[in-house]
Structure formats: C-alpha cells, structure tokens
Design a protein around this motif. Structure first.
Motif, PDB file in Angstrom:
ATOM      1  N   ALA A 134      45.528  38.523  47.231  1.00  0.00           N
ATOM      2  CA  ALA A 134      46.594  39.144  46.457  1.00  0.00           C
ATOM      3  C   ALA A 134      47.398  38.135  45.631  1.00  0.00           C
ATOM      4  O   ALA A 134      48.139  38.535  44.737  1.00  0.00           O
ATOM      5  CB  ALA A 134      47.541  39.897  47.395  1.00  0.00           C
ATOM      6  N   ALA A 135      47.262  36.853  45.901  1.00  0.00           N
ATOM      7  CA  ALA A 135      48.040  35.841  45.184  1.00  0.00           C
ATOM      8  C   ALA A 135      47.544  35.720  43.736  1.00  0.00           C
ATOM      9  O   ALA A 135      46.349  35.861  43.470  1.00  0.00           O
ATOM     10  CB  ALA A 135      47.917  34.494  45.884  1.00  0.00           C
ATOM     11  N   PRO A 136      48.453  35.464  42.781  1.00  0.00           N
ATOM     12  CA  PRO A 136      48.025  35.261  41.387  1.00  0.00           C
ATOM     13  C   PRO A 136      47.082  34.052  41.287  1.00  0.00           C
ATOM     14  O   PRO A 136      47.301  33.033  41.932  1.00  0.00           O
ATOM     15  CB  PRO A 136      49.332  34.984  40.640  1.00  0.00           C
ATOM     16  CG  PRO A 136      50.402  35.563  41.499  1.00  0.00           C
ATOM     17  CD  PRO A 136      49.917  35.443  42.906  1.00  0.00           C
ATOM     18  N   LEU A 137      46.026  34.190  40.480  1.00  0.00           N
ATOM     19  CA  LEU A 137      45.048  33.122  40.322  1.00  0.00           C
ATOM     20  C   LEU A 137      44.473  33.184  38.904  1.00  0.00           C
ATOM     21  O   LEU A 137      44.520  34.227  38.263  1.00  0.00           O
ATOM     22  CB  LEU A 137      43.945  33.233  41.366  1.00  0.00           C
ATOM     23  CG  LEU A 137      42.914  34.344  41.264  1.00  0.00           C
ATOM     24  CD1 LEU A 137      41.755  33.992  42.175  1.00  0.00           C
ATOM     25  CD2 LEU A 137      43.473  35.676  41.671  1.00  0.00           C
ATOM     26  N   PRO A 138      43.970  32.063  38.403  1.00  0.00           N
ATOM     27  CA  PRO A 138      43.368  32.061  37.062  1.00  0.00           C
ATOM     28  C   PRO A 138      42.100  32.916  37.010  1.00  0.00           C
ATOM     29  O   PRO A 138      41.456  33.145  38.037  1.00  0.00           O
ATOM     30  CB  PRO A 138      43.020  30.595  36.808  1.00  0.00           C
ATOM     31  CG  PRO A 138      43.724  29.823  37.841  1.00  0.00           C
ATOM     32  CD  PRO A 138      44.027  30.734  38.977  1.00  0.00           C
ATOM     33  N   ARG A 139      41.755  33.352  35.827  1.00  0.00           N
ATOM     34  CA  ARG A 139      40.550  34.174  35.626  1.00  0.00           C
ATOM     35  C   ARG A 139      39.299  33.445  36.128  1.00  0.00           C
ATOM     36  O   ARG A 139      38.429  34.059  36.739  1.00  0.00           O
ATOM     37  CB  ARG A 139      40.416  34.485  34.139  1.00  0.00           C
ATOM     38  CG  ARG A 139      39.269  35.365  33.775  1.00  0.00           C
ATOM     39  CD  ARG A 139      39.227  35.629  32.286  1.00  0.00           C
ATOM     40  NE  ARG A 139      40.489  36.087  31.748  1.00  0.00           N
ATOM     41  CZ  ARG A 139      40.883  37.367  31.721  1.00  0.00           C
ATOM     42  NH1 ARG A 139      40.087  38.294  32.205  1.00  0.00           N
ATOM     43  NH2 ARG A 139      42.054  37.703  31.239  1.00  0.00           N
ATOM     44  N   THR A 140      39.233  32.133  35.896  1.00  0.00           N
ATOM     45  CA  THR A 140      38.059  31.362  36.321  1.00  0.00           C
ATOM     46  C   THR A 140      37.900  31.367  37.836  1.00  0.00           C
ATOM     47  O   THR A 140      36.790  31.458  38.352  1.00  0.00           O
ATOM     48  CB  THR A 140      38.152  29.920  35.820  1.00  0.00           C
ATOM     49  OG1 THR A 140      39.395  29.364  36.243  1.00  0.00           O
ATOM     50  CG2 THR A 140      38.066  29.862  34.309  1.00  0.00           C
ATOM     51  N   ALA A 141      39.015  31.287  38.552  1.00  0.00           N
ATOM     52  CA  ALA A 141      38.963  31.298  40.019  1.00  0.00           C
ATOM     53  C   ALA A 141      38.543  32.679  40.533  1.00  0.00           C
ATOM     54  O   ALA A 141      37.799  32.787  41.516  1.00  0.00           O
ATOM     55  CB  ALA A 141      40.315  30.909  40.597  1.00  0.00           C
ATOM     56  N   ALA A 142      38.993  33.737  39.852  1.00  0.00           N
ATOM     57  CA  ALA A 142      38.617  35.092  40.259  1.00  0.00           C
ATOM     58  C   ALA A 142      37.110  35.304  40.078  1.00  0.00           C
ATOM     59  O   ALA A 142      36.454  35.871  40.951  1.00  0.00           O
ATOM     60  CB  ALA A 142      39.390  36.121  39.448  1.00  0.00           C
ATOM     61  N   VAL A 143      36.564  34.809  38.975  1.00  0.00           N
ATOM     62  CA  VAL A 143      35.118  34.930  38.727  1.00  0.00           C
ATOM     63  C   VAL A 143      34.349  34.138  39.780  1.00  0.00           C
ATOM     64  O   VAL A 143      33.341  34.608  40.316  1.00  0.00           O
ATOM     65  CB  VAL A 143      34.767  34.453  37.298  1.00  0.00           C
ATOM     66  CG1 VAL A 143      33.269  34.368  37.103  1.00  0.00           C
ATOM     67  CG2 VAL A 143      35.390  35.366  36.263  1.00  0.00           C
ATOM     68  N   SER A 144      34.826  32.948  40.112  1.00  0.00           N
ATOM     69  CA  SER A 144      34.156  32.118  41.129  1.00  0.00           C
ATOM     70  C   SER A 144      34.138  32.808  42.484  1.00  0.00           C
ATOM     71  O   SER A 144      33.106  32.815  43.178  1.00  0.00           O
ATOM     72  CB  SER A 144      34.848  30.764  41.254  1.00  0.00           C
ATOM     73  OG  SER A 144      34.714  30.041  40.068  1.00  0.00           O
ATOM     74  N   LYS A 145      35.254  33.413  42.865  1.00  0.00           N
ATOM     75  CA  LYS A 145      35.309  34.101  44.168  1.00  0.00           C
ATOM     76  C   LYS A 145      34.419  35.336  44.173  1.00  0.00           C
ATOM     77  O   LYS A 145      33.817  35.676  45.197  1.00  0.00           O
ATOM     78  CB  LYS A 145      36.746  34.464  44.505  1.00  0.00           C
ATOM     79  CG  LYS A 145      37.573  33.253  44.878  1.00  0.00           C
ATOM     80  CD  LYS A 145      38.942  33.623  45.369  1.00  0.00           C
ATOM     81  CE  LYS A 145      39.703  32.367  45.757  1.00  0.00           C
ATOM     82  NZ  LYS A 145      40.975  32.659  46.393  1.00  0.00           N
TER      83      LYS A 145
END
Length: 150
Positions: free
Chosen positions: A91-102
């Motif tokens: 739920a924590a805010p994260l960059p778009r690149t980190a979301a794609v990686s996860k």
C-alpha cells in the motif's frame, strides 16, 4: 601533377584538386598556408569590458536557488497504488518502475507466462482484478497498470 592510384575514383578519373589535402606550401606561387590550416582565422586581440565581470556575478546568486528545488524524474515519482494493486505491491507509495518490477516478480514466481508465447501473461485471481482479462500481453500490462497508479 600525377595522382597516385589510391587517390583515384573508381572510374579512374583524378579527384578534383580542391578535394585533395593541400600541401604546406603551394609550389611556384610562394604562398604558404597559415599554421592552423588553410581555413584558420587570425587571432583577434582580446579586449576587457566591464560588463563581463558583472554577468559572472549574477549566475552565482541563482545557483543556490536551483539546488534547493531539484526536478523529480516522472518515472521515479512515487505513486499510490489502488486497493487491487496494493494486494501485490503493497500500500505504500512507490515509483512506477518498482511497481512493474514487483508485478514481474509475482508473474515469474507463480509461472504465469504462457509457455508457448512468453509475451503473454496468464492472469491469476489477483492479476485478473488489475487486468480485467484472463490473458494479457506484456505490452498491454503497463497500460492496465497505469489505471491503478495515481
């Protein structure tokens, strides 16, 4: 003047004399090239002006203001995931690149790529909430992901 075979064009016509490198001195004319080449310009005497020191002082004051407000790269800007996406990436805010990686970690961990066509992603229950379909290409995945990041 005889031109060596290396300098000849394929049609065995001699190259134009203006395309050949100029020798240091042209024979017969007594003219010599300047030391920097035939296109070199003459050095102009430098003159001091009072405006130049004042112009250098102004940017020195502006430099600290720029350092105080650095530009944030749009790809690295933290975004808040939706509730459906938060199940996968947190739920924590994260960059778009980190979301794609996860998202890719989840896909690889659960073997959700189509074995025949690795570009296709087979959605499980969690991914179906995000994609809205059973099967999505890896290129469509970012489009669907963008709808869940604000």
């Amino acid at each position: 003047m005889t031109i060596p075979a290396i300098c000849r064009l394929p049609s065995h016509r001699p190259m134009r004399s203006h395309l050949l490198p100029r020798p240091e001195s042209v024979s017969g004319s007594g003219v010599t090239n300047p030391p920097g080449g035939h296109m070199a310009t003459k050095d102009k005497p430098k003159t001091k002006t009072a405006a130049k020191p004042a112009a250098k002082a102004a940017p020195a004051k502006a430099a600290p203001a720029k350092a105080a407000a650095p530009k944030v790269n749009a790809l690295l800007k933290p975004l808040t995931p939706s509730a459906e996406l938060a199940d996968l990436v947190g739920a924590a805010p994260l960059p778009r690149t980190a979301a794609v990686s996860k998202l890719w970690e989840h896909i690889k961990k659960n073997n959700l790529q189509d074995p025949k066509d690795k570009r296709q992603i087979l959605a499980d229950a969690k991914l179906k909430k995000i994609f809205g379909k059973d099967k999505v290409s890896m290129f469509e995945m970012n489009k669907h992901l963008a709808a869940h990041l604000k």
